[in-house]
Write an enzyme that holds these catalytic residues in place. Structure first.
Site, PDB file in Angstrom:
ATOM      1  N   ASP A  92    -100.536 -39.375 -24.486  1.00  0.00           N
ATOM      2  CA  ASP A  92    -100.125 -38.711 -23.250  1.00  0.00           C
ATOM      3  C   ASP A  92    -101.359 -38.421 -22.392  1.00  0.00           C
ATOM      4  O   ASP A  92    -102.394 -38.005 -22.906  1.00  0.00           O
ATOM      5  CB  ASP A  92     -99.387 -37.394 -23.567  1.00  0.00           C
TER       6      ASP A  92
ATOM      7  N   HIS B 143     -98.451 -42.272 -30.314  1.00  0.00           N
ATOM      8  CA  HIS B 143     -97.094 -42.059 -30.817  1.00  0.00           C
ATOM      9  C   HIS B 143     -96.152 -42.993 -30.078  1.00  0.00           C
ATOM     10  O   HIS B 143     -96.512 -43.590 -29.057  1.00  0.00           O
ATOM     11  CB  HIS B 143     -96.677 -40.589 -30.669  1.00  0.00           C
TER      12      HIS B 143
ATOM     13  N   ARG C 231     -80.208 -41.235 -28.237  1.00  0.00           N
ATOM     14  CA  ARG C 231     -81.103 -40.113 -28.551  1.00  0.00           C
ATOM     15  C   ARG C 231     -81.605 -39.523 -27.237  1.00  0.00           C
ATOM     16  O   ARG C 231     -81.832 -40.258 -26.274  1.00  0.00           O
ATOM     17  CB  ARG C 231     -82.280 -40.619 -29.381  1.00  0.00           C
TER      18      ARG C 231
HETATM   19  O1  AKG Z   1     -88.845 -38.943 -27.061  1.00  0.00           O
HETATM   20  C1  AKG Z   1     -89.761 -38.551 -27.775  1.00  0.00           C
HETATM   21  O2  AKG Z   1     -89.575 -38.052 -28.883  1.00  0.00           O
HETATM   22  C2  AKG Z   1     -91.194 -38.719 -27.330  1.00  0.00           C
HETATM   23  C3  AKG Z   1     -91.368 -38.804 -25.840  1.00  0.00           C
HETATM   24  C4  AKG Z   1     -92.786 -39.046 -25.441  1.00  0.00           C
HETATM   25  O3  AKG Z   1     -93.651 -39.324 -26.228  1.00  0.00           O
HETATM   26  C5  AKG Z   1     -93.145 -38.955 -24.018  1.00  0.00           C
HETATM   27  O4  AKG Z   1     -92.236 -38.768 -23.161  1.00  0.00           O
HETATM   28  O5  AKG Z   1     -94.359 -39.086 -23.708  1.00  0.00           O
HETATM   29 FE   FE2 Z   2     -95.636 -39.139 -25.337  1.00  0.00          FE
END
Ligand code: AKG
Ligand code: FE2
Length: 344
Positions: A220, A275, A285
């Site tokens: 991020d 991630h 989801r």
């Molecule tokens: O949806 C998720 O669990 C992660 C979302 C994510 O990593 C993001 O929006 O940067």
């Molecule tokens: Fe993220």
């Protein structure tokens, strides 16, 4: 009326462009993990002893160094606020696709997104849709007004409560790193510079071998993120010590993860880890992420010698990420900003 964006079509289009002999991604072995779980009760609710508060702060700092990720409970965001937020989020996504696209026209540009507009190959396609909302729009409540008034108030309540939490947690992590209190985040990260993203991952009918992600592996580009993930449906995975772990949903917890800016600011002590979200063949989801960001002109530097990263502004960072995504199809990220950067 179709609610899903045309992800199948995007998939087929990319399949046509698939290079011959493009190697299939190796199937990875993924273990399930319990993220460090931190009870914020002593910090959020009155009555905790100084010792309990200190222990809680130390656990947060340690998790940020070792995992770059942790979960918090007793975080002060009530179950009612979370439930309302999720209900309204579901409602917003259940609108017809054409309607969602229109949200974009009457709102800040780029609010509604789906797939990966810049994808040039199959494994860059994100099987998801999102509303990406600057906090300036959340608080002025302009967004979903004529769709559903309670939607904007649910979002606003969630966002402002989570904004407080983000400010508090960032302050604690700064204090643990510096060894003294700092007003850096109050001075530079007002809620108005932050943003909220509501994600939806539709069920994905592609076979696992197609290796389509719900969200591509990424870090991020903020100081920290607070994530309210689906309480039932897993899918979030993170990298630790070179291995991939699946995060088990915990309905009581919010997830906190360190972003690139905190890694640079703390001279690499707190980790911004990669991630991603994997797809699910059967169920959709939802998740909501609050990105704690500074104003564009904020300078990020560690003031530590020797410093791993050169000083840069958030604006410069964002521009570089956008340029790389446009040109290379992926974010290069912090490695561009090391003092000895090999990238030109
Ligand atoms: O949806 C998720 O669990 C992660 C979302 C994510 O990593 C993001 O929006 O940067
Ligand atoms: Fe993220």
């Amino acid at each position: 009326m179709e609610i899903d964006p045309p992800l199948r079509q995007a998939y087929k289009d990319l399949l046509m462009h698939k290079k011959k002999n493009q190697p299939a991604l190796p199937a990875e072995i993924v273990d399930e993990c319990e993220l460090p779980l931190i009870d914020l009760r002593p910090l959020i609710l009155a009555g905790g002893s100084a010792e309990e508060r200190e222990k809680c702060k130390t656990e947060m700092a340690r998790a940020s160094e070792e995992w770059g990720f942790f979960q918090v409970v007793n975080h002060g965001v009530s179950p009612e606020i979370l439930d309302r937020m999720r209900r309204e989020q579901v409602k917003a996504f259940k609108q017809p696709f054409d309607r969602k696209k229109e949200e974009d026209d009457k709102f800040s540009a780029g609010t509604y997104r789906w797939g990966t507009p810049t994808a040039t190959c199959l494994n860059q396609l994100a099987w998801s849709e999102a509303f990406h909302i600057p906090m300036t729009d959340v608080v002025s409540s302009s967004s979903f007004d004529d769709v559903n008034v309670s939607c904007s108030s649910a979002i606003e309540q969630f966002a402002t409560t989570v904004a407080d939490l983000a400010q508090k947690l960032a302050g604690i992590l700064a204090e643990k790193y510096l060894g003294r209190k700092s007003t850096f985040f109050q001075d530079n990260c007002a809620p108005s510079t932050c943003y909220l993203r509501m994600n939806r991952y539709p069920p994905c009918p592609m076979p696992p071998a197609a290796a389509v992600f719900g969200l591509m592996p990424h870090t991020d580009s903020d100081f920290l993120t607070i994530l309210y993930q689906d309480d039932q449906v897993g899918g979030l995975q993170l990298v630790k010590d070179g291995k991939c772990f699946a995060v088990k949903p915990n309905p009581q917890a919010l997830i906190v993860n360190i972003g690139d800016l905190f890694q640079a600011w703390s001279n690499g002590v707190y980790k911004s880890v990669e991630h991603r979200v994997v797809t699910n063949p059967h169920v959709e989801r939802f998740s909501t992420a609050y990105f704690f960001c500074p104003s564009y002109d904020t300078e990020i530097e560690s003031r530590c010698e020797p410093s791993i990263y050169r000083k840069f502004s958030f604006k410069e960072y964002r521009q570089q990420v956008q340029e790389d995504v446009g040109k290379l199809g992926r974010k290069v990220g912090l490695s561009r900003f090391t003092v000895n950067a090999i990238y030109s």
